[in-house]
Motif scaffolding. Structure first.
Motif, PDB file in Angstrom:
ATOM      1  N   VAL A  67       0.819  -1.313  -0.052  1.00 13.07           N
ATOM      2  CA  VAL A  67      -0.045  -0.067   0.005  1.00 13.07           C
ATOM      3  C   VAL A  67       0.837   1.066   0.117  1.00 13.07           C
ATOM      4  N   LEU A  68       2.074   1.201   0.873  1.00 11.35           N
ATOM      5  CA  LEU A  68       2.893   2.467   0.878  1.00 11.35           C
ATOM      6  C   LEU A  68       3.515   2.617  -0.467  1.00 11.35           C
ATOM      7  N   ASP A  69       3.778   1.611  -1.192  1.00 10.92           N
ATOM      8  CA  ASP A  69       4.347   1.544  -2.379  1.00 10.92           C
ATOM      9  C   ASP A  69       3.476   2.440  -3.552  1.00 10.92           C
ATOM     10  N   LYS A  70       2.048   2.231  -3.207  1.00 11.29           N
ATOM     11  CA  LYS A  70       1.413   2.749  -4.196  1.00 11.29           C
ATOM     12  C   LYS A  70       0.778   4.345  -4.012  1.00 11.29           C
ATOM     13  N   LEU A  71       1.215   4.777  -2.792  1.00 11.19           N
ATOM     14  CA  LEU A  71       0.837   6.094  -2.301  1.00 11.19           C
ATOM     15  C   LEU A  71       1.760   7.253  -3.169  1.00 11.19           C
ATOM     16  N   SER A  72       1.241   8.269  -3.208  1.00 13.44           N
ATOM     17  CA  SER A  72       1.908   9.615  -4.005  1.00 13.44           C
ATOM     18  C   SER A  72       3.079   9.732  -2.755  1.00 13.44           C
ATOM     19  N   PRO A  73       4.434  10.038  -3.639  1.00  9.17           N
ATOM     20  CA  PRO A  73       5.603  10.690  -2.658  1.00  9.17           C
ATOM     21  C   PRO A  73       5.041  11.229  -1.323  1.00  9.17           C
ATOM     22  N   PRO A  74       4.643  12.338  -1.387  1.00  8.16           N
ATOM     23  CA  PRO A  74       4.172  13.207  -0.269  1.00  8.16           C
ATOM     24  C   PRO A  74       3.353  12.241   0.888  1.00  8.16           C
TER      25      PRO A  74
END
Length: 191
Positions: free
Chosen positions: A131-138
């Motif tokens: 899930v973290l990998d799919k988040l936007s950078p900010p």
């Protein structure tokens, strides 16, 4: 006799670049640990660490000594990791069908009954990382610092250079983004 950080920094600024090596040796484990939180491949982690050290060496004259060198360096490391995430976000291919069988089992049980999902820490950790990998950078940066590293909003503001209200807004948006990602994962797998 071992020289202090202030002495080493003064020597580097005077032209003795070899005096930078003890700082690299002392803080490399922290730099690599920080980079590992933001990148998965060892080559990316090494690239981030190298970038941090290059920036630190070239920007050393901007270190004012008002805070410990370690704080200045780690702030630079987090910003470098953020830059890495932002630049690699465009190249990332995200497919929700790539989750493993244990992750799928855990997600299925969680979707069916969130209160009684088994405590399969490995599958949950892999799923959280996915899930973290799919988040936007900010969003990823703020969730990494706030929830995983357990830093305060004020600490995050200091590290990132964002205002406290902006950190709160980004945390709120990141949580909403995570909910959408998890909902899409669940819908794609189970509908």
């Amino acid at each position: 006799m071992e020289r202090s950080e202030a002495e080493l920094i003064a020597a580097v600024l005077s032209g003795d670049s070899a005096s930078f090596e003890p700082l690299v040796q002392k803080y490399s484990p922290r730099i690599f640990a920080t980079a590992r939180r933001y990148a998965r491949r060892e080559s990316e982690i090494e690239d981030i660490a190298q970038e941090v050290w290059l920036k630190a060496f070239h920007k050393l004259k901007s270190f004012r000594g008002e805070a410990p060198f370690e704080h200045w360096l780690m702030r630079m490391a987090v910003r470098t990791c953020y830059d890495f995430l932002r630049s690699h976000q465009r190249n990332r291919v995200s497919s929700f069908s790539e989750i493993s069988e244990p992750e799928e089992d855990w997600l299925e049980k969680f979707v069916a009954d969130p209160g009684s999902a088994p405590e399969d820490a490995d599958a949950a950790r892999l799923l959280v990382n996915g899930v973290l990998d799919k988040l936007s950078p900010p969003a990823r940066l703020v969730m990494q610092l706030l929830e995983i590293e357990d830093r305060s909003v004020k600490e995050i503001a200091k590290i990132t250079g964002w205002s406290v209200p902006l950190v709160k807004v980004r945390a709120f948006r990141a949580r909403a983004e995570m909910r959408k990602i998890i909902a899409r994962m669940a819908a794609e797998k189970y509908l």
